[in-house]
Design an enzyme around this catalytic site. Structure first.
Site, PDB file in Angstrom:
ATOM      1  N   HIS A  23       0.938  -1.228  -0.071  1.00  0.00           N
ATOM      2  CA  HIS A  23      -0.014  -0.198   0.061  1.00  0.00           C
ATOM      3  C   HIS A  23       0.921   1.437  -0.045  1.00  0.00           C
ATOM      4  O   HIS A  23       0.379   2.461   0.468  1.00  0.00           O
ATOM      5  CB  HIS A  23      -0.925  -0.008   1.249  1.00  0.00           C
ATOM      6  CG  HIS A  23      -1.537  -1.125   1.457  1.00  0.00           C
ATOM      7  ND1 HIS A  23      -2.901  -1.516   0.784  1.00  0.00           N
ATOM      8  CD2 HIS A  23      -1.165  -2.260   2.164  1.00  0.00           C
ATOM      9  CE1 HIS A  23      -3.362  -2.648   1.284  1.00  0.00           C
ATOM     10  NE2 HIS A  23      -2.272  -3.399   2.012  1.00  0.00           N
ATOM     11  N   LYS A  46      15.345  21.479 -11.722  1.00  0.00           N
ATOM     12  CA  LYS A  46      14.796  20.202 -11.967  1.00  0.00           C
ATOM     13  C   LYS A  46      15.720  19.377 -12.571  1.00  0.00           C
ATOM     14  O   LYS A  46      16.130  19.295 -13.633  1.00  0.00           O
ATOM     15  CB  LYS A  46      13.423  20.381 -12.676  1.00  0.00           C
ATOM     16  CG  LYS A  46      12.268  21.153 -11.953  1.00  0.00           C
ATOM     17  CD  LYS A  46      11.894  20.471 -10.586  1.00  0.00           C
ATOM     18  CE  LYS A  46      11.271  19.021 -10.971  1.00  0.00           C
ATOM     19  NZ  LYS A  46       9.930  19.106 -11.750  1.00  0.00           N
TER      20      LYS A  46
END
Ligand code: ARG
Length: 472
Positions: free
Chosen positions: A157, A284
């Site tokens: 999960h 980035k």
């Protein structure tokens, strides 16, 4: 002669109808396969005496010349002139051997021809695909080996669950890809029957020898039902679904790497050669390659669905709808091979931040299950042990600490079964080395798996290379 039909028509095909129906722009991909099929057919015609042995040899020689000539050309440029690859080869052959070329199409139709060429094409292409997958598996095994002792949290999960090693993680994908290979191999087994000689749909009154053609083309046997032979595209669908399932794996793998390359995880960084920047934000470094692998998965699924939908309403036998299978098939194979190649480089050059992995794998909640099994080994019933450890976790969270931060007295308060050695458990190395079940991330087991896979994949690479050279 630019068409394989036409005498019963009064007018030429409308230009727009030509554009709409012509397929050379796509099916030129079948050139070599189709030449092979035609050679086998020509040899068979000679063998059974439908044409003379001499004419048969001339046709084969002519087909070699056609192959050599067409290989050098950009066939897409000819796609407004010739209906399909079958028509183009026929026309070129006539240029090489004259009117004799008109005997080649005896006892066959484009319906059985295209079904056969597709199978011949795919049987070979599957070897190329297997080689590419195998190569990528070797990259994964190399990463598994390099990082076999790097421990990370395993997730369920996407929540930290229990400690695993990067070695174990990479080997999980080696397993998946091995199943992928076997799906292609299975598909190839089932397509190993030769449809040629089924004619348009109902066979031939000429004494053709289908078994001979099948043998020449390396098929196990001829197909058994002429209607099925020309209307079946299961083999295309099987390959497309194998590609689609494989892409599911590549996509999930990419997703993990995208997460791991984020600052939130920070487990890996990508090599500059396989990452991109932002046009606005100078800081980035983006995992575009991996995102595109995930993105292309949509095309792979789409191509499978496209052929399934194309086939679902068709009456027997051949229908022109089936021509649409090729665009999807070739596109899927192309993006698959491109994707495996780029992943190869991307994964080979990943750098692992061992310190970040170590930090994450020390989170002592990761050892809650080991605590539970500790109690079980002290004969506490499983569900009771689960409750005890659950309560300890609750207490630790409420006290803003972790399981490793609780005192021995606290442990004793929750269960007398806890002894001082309970604190030994809060170590990822201990956690992973204490595993005893087969298939677990226990380092010795992972090391053994790495050894086995290396041997197996290297031997497979050799075998595939030989098959590739033999054209199988
Ligand atoms: N190009 C067709 C295909 O790919 C094969 C030709 C059969 N055409 C026909 N009109 N019967 O399926």
């Amino acid at each position: 002669m630019k068409k394989l039909w036409g005498a019963r028509f009064r007018s030429e095909l409308h230009e727009t109808a030509k554009k709409f129906t012509y397929s050379l722009g796509v099916d030129h991909e079948l050139l070599s396969a189709e030449i092979k099929v035609s050679m086998a057919h020509a040899l068979m015609l000679g063998k059974v005496g439908i044409i003379s042995e001499r004419d048969s040899r001339t046709l084969v020689k002519g087909l070699w010349k056609v192959l050599a000539a067409l290989k050098r050309k950009n066939l897409c440029h000819m796609s407004s002139e010739y209906e399909d690859i079958h028509t183009l080869i026929q026309a070129e052959l006539e240029k090489k051997v004259g009117k004799l070329a008109r005997r080649l199409h005896t006892g066959r139709s484009r319906n059985d021809l295209v079904a056969t060429s597709m199978r011949v094409y795919l049987k070979e292409k599957i070897t190329v695909v297997l080689e590419a997958i195998n190569q990528f598996q070797l990259v994964l095994v190399a990463q598994a080996e390099r990082n076999r002792n790097v421990l990370i949290p395993g997730y369920t999960h996407l929540q930290r669950a229990q400690v695993v090693s990067l070695g174990h993680y990479f080997l999980a994908y080696v397993e998946m890809l091995e199943r992928d290979k076997s799906r292609f191999v299975d598909a190839r087994k089932r397509m190993n029957e030769c449809p040629l000689g089924a004619g348009a749909l109902a066979g031939s009154t000429l004494p053709i020898d289908r078994a001979y053609v099948a043998k020449l083309l390396g098929f196990q046997r001829p197909t058994s039902n002429s209607l099925d032979s020309v209307s079946d595209r299961d083999f295309v669908i099987e390959v497309l679904s194998s590609v689609a399932i494989l892409f599911t794996h590549l996509s999930r793998f990419s997703e993990d790497l995208v997460l791991w390359a984020s600052q939130e995880f920070g487990f890996i960084s990508l090599d500059d050669q396989f990452a991109t920047g932002s046009s606005l934000m100078p800081h980035k470094k983006n995992p575009d390659v991996l995102e595109l692998v995930r993105g292309k998965t949509g095309q792979a699924y789409g191509n499978l669905i496209s052929v399934l939908v194309t086939m679902k309403g068709l009456p027997l036998a051949y229908n022109r709808d089936m021509q649409e299978d090729k665009m999807s098939l070739f596109a899927s194979l192309r993006i698959l091979l491109d994707t495996l190649a780029i992943l190869n480089g991307t994964v080979r050059t990943i750098r692992v931040d061992q310190a970040a992995c170590e930090r994450a794998s020390k989170d002592s909640f990761l050892f809650a299950t080991d605590l539970l099994e500790y109690l079980v080994k002290k004969k506490v019933p499983f569900l009771e042990a689960h409750q005890i450890v659950g309560a300890l976790v609750r207490y630790a969270l409420d006290s803003h600490t972790t399981l490793g931060g609780l005192s021995f007295e606290t442990y004793q308060k929750y269960s007398r079964a806890f002894k001082k050695d309970v604190f030994d458990l809060f170590d990822p190395k201990v956690s992973i080395s204490s595993k005893v079940s087969s298939g677990s991330p226990k380092p010795e087991l992972v090391a053994k798996q790495i050894r086995l896979w290396k041997e197996r994949l290297k031997a497979e690479a050799k075998r595939l290379m030989q098959a590739h050279h033999r054209g199988q």
